[in-house]
Enzyme design. Structure first.
Site, PDB file in Angstrom:
ATOM      1  CB  ALA A 155     -22.176  13.398 -41.499  1.00 30.67           C
ATOM      2  CB  CYS A 156     -19.272  17.436 -44.171  1.00 35.54           C
ATOM      3  SG  CYS A 156     -18.441  18.128 -42.721  1.00 35.54           S
ATOM      4  N   GLY A 157     -16.995  14.725 -43.292  1.00 37.38           N
ATOM      5  CA  GLY A 157     -15.711  14.412 -43.543  1.00 37.38           C
ATOM      6  C   GLY A 157     -14.722  15.018 -42.951  1.00 37.38           C
ATOM      7  CB  THR A 158     -14.539  18.794 -41.790  1.00 34.01           C
ATOM      8  OG1 THR A 158     -15.912  18.909 -41.475  1.00 34.01           O
ATOM      9  CG2 THR A 158     -14.393  19.236 -43.300  1.00 34.01           C
TER      10      THR A 158
END
Ligand SMILES: Cc1cc2nc3c(=O)[nH]c(=O)nc-3n(C[C@H](O)[C@H](O)[C@H](O)COP(=O)(O)O)c2cc1C
Length: 178
Positions: A155-158
């Site tokens: 969810a954090c993009g990583t």
């Protein structure tokens, strides 16, 4: 069709929405499903969806006068308990043996004679932190089954390890286990 009782314990991860799909997938397979939610998890998912799917109230409060000693009764009712998703905070709470909310009190009142599963879901760095690693190691040693988080876009993009398996896959795993 199986009629086992599954208790889904939901904690405060961004993937808490997946718990509704897991409840739905399990209901379709014929399981009886109840849900317990932490206060934080209800910031991520509403009770209406869970209650609509399960036909059961979402329990959060240990001191709910409508339910007599809910942590003991739910522990006895469940044939399998799964913490899905399991946040770092909830994992730490279980590891510490705290019983300050309904979810963790249920954990303490469970003696591992029936399956107790924990499905961590969190950011890649949180998952790799020694605090979380040690906590999970201990919980496994005590008898909990730790569901290995999957790799993917978080969810954090990583991109990396930290995703709880998709609900349909989890429902299959539960069906196979029972
Ligand atoms: C947008 C957002 C997403 C979050 N996602 C996660 C997550 O996936 N995993 C996690 O361990 N904590 C996550 N957190 C932090 C937890 O919600 C926080 O630690 C909370 O205290 C967990 O409490 P609980 O375990 O009692 O539900 C997130 C917080 C926010 C604001």
């Amino acid at each position: 069709m199986s009629k086992s009782n599954i208790l889904i314990c939901i904690s405060g991860s961004i993937s808490a929405y997946k718990a509704a799909s897991l409840a739905s997938a399990l209901k379709k397979k014929g399981f009886h499903v109840k849900t317990v939610a932490t206060e934080s998890s209800l910031k991520f998912i509403g009770t209406a969806a869970l209650e609509g799917i399960t036909g059961e109230p979402v329990l959060t409060d240990m001191f709910n006068p409508a339910y007599e000693i809910p942590h003991i009764n739910l522990s006895e009712w469940a044939d399998l308990i799964i913490v899905y998703p399991a946040s770092a905070t909830t994992i730490a709470r279980l590891r510490m043996g705290l019983a300050e909310d309904l979810l963790s009190a249920i954990f303490l009142s469970n003696n591992f004679r029936k399956p107790y599963w924990i499905s961590p879901a969190m950011n890649i760095n949180m998952l790799a932190h020694p605090a979380v690693e040690e906590n999970l190691k201990n919980l496994k040693k005590w008898g909990a089954k730790i569901i290995d988080p999957e790799e993917g876009i978080l969810a954090c993009g990583t991109v990396g390890k930290g995703r709880a398996p998709e609900p349909e896959k989890m429902a299959e795993m539960i069906e196979e286990a029972l």
